[in-house]
Design a protein around this motif. Structure first.
Motif, PDB file in Angstrom:
ATOM      1  N   HIS A  95      20.880  75.658  72.543  1.00 53.23           N
ATOM      2  CA  HIS A  95      20.627  77.017  72.037  1.00 53.23           C
ATOM      3  C   HIS A  95      21.407  78.055  72.861  1.00 53.23           C
ATOM      4  O   HIS A  95      21.915  79.029  72.308  1.00 53.23           O
ATOM      5  N   GLU A  96      21.471  77.850  74.165  1.00 49.35           N
ATOM      6  CA  GLU A  96      22.235  78.769  75.016  1.00 49.35           C
ATOM      7  C   GLU A  96      23.701  78.736  74.632  1.00 49.35           C
ATOM      8  O   GLU A  96      24.379  79.765  74.587  1.00 49.35           O
ATOM      9  N   GLY A 144      24.423  80.842  71.530  1.00 46.47           N
ATOM     10  CA  GLY A 144      24.472  82.268  71.823  1.00 46.47           C
ATOM     11  C   GLY A 144      25.821  82.672  72.415  1.00 46.47           C
ATOM     12  O   GLY A 144      26.373  83.723  72.106  1.00 46.47           O
ATOM     13  N   ALA A 145      26.398  81.806  73.242  1.00 45.83           N
ATOM     14  CA  ALA A 145      27.675  82.105  73.863  1.00 45.83           C
ATOM     15  C   ALA A 145      28.819  82.006  72.856  1.00 45.83           C
ATOM     16  O   ALA A 145      29.825  82.681  72.965  1.00 45.83           O
ATOM     17  N   GLU A 178      17.312  73.540  74.881  1.00 49.22           N
ATOM     18  CA  GLU A 178      17.558  74.859  75.472  1.00 49.22           C
ATOM     19  C   GLU A 178      19.034  75.044  75.799  1.00 49.22           C
ATOM     20  O   GLU A 178      19.613  76.107  75.556  1.00 49.22           O
ATOM     21  N   THR A 179      19.669  74.011  76.321  1.00 48.10           N
ATOM     22  CA  THR A 179      21.094  74.067  76.631  1.00 48.10           C
ATOM     23  C   THR A 179      21.910  74.272  75.360  1.00 48.10           C
ATOM     24  O   THR A 179      22.842  75.072  75.331  1.00 48.10           O
TER      25      THR A 179
END
Length: 113
Positions: free
Chosen positions: A106-107, A110-111, A103-104
């Motif tokens: 993937h985040e 996005g950034a 999850e980290t």
């Protein structure tokens, strides 16, 4: 010369290292089961199940008894059930940590976009 404990443990874990054997041990946690119920739950060829049950029986981790023509298997002791529960807890923890890492990552993607 006696086998060192670490070597005996490694051999024990190697014996557990087959999916059918693990599934049998999971199913037997709730109590003894006849071979026909193990077959229905695991969905492998009878000869394959028989072979894996023989490995577990030789290791002393399960025992078998006969009731007429029915062979019934059960765990040899309560510690095996505890081992299966501990494995589940460890895997849950490891997988949840990996999920958090994914999850980290993937985040971060996005950034960066």
């Amino acid at each position: 010369m006696p086998v060192p404990l670490y070597q005996a443990k490694a051999e024990f874990f190697r014996m557990l290292g087959h999916p059918v054997r693990i599934r049998v041990l999971e199913l037997l946690q709730d109590g003894p089961l006849p071979v026909r119920e193990l077959l229905a739950a695991i969905e492998v060829e009878p000869s394959a199940l028989s072979q894996q049950l023989a490995v577990l029986r030789r290791s002393g981790i399960v025992t078998s008894s006969r009731d007429g023509t029915t062979v019934v298997y059960e765990l040899a002791g309560g510690d095996v059930a505890q081992l299966m529960l501990a494995a589940r807890r460890i895997l849950t923890e490891v997988l949840s940590e990996r999920t958090g890492l994914l999850e980290t990552l993937h985040e971060g993607e996005g950034a960066a976009s």
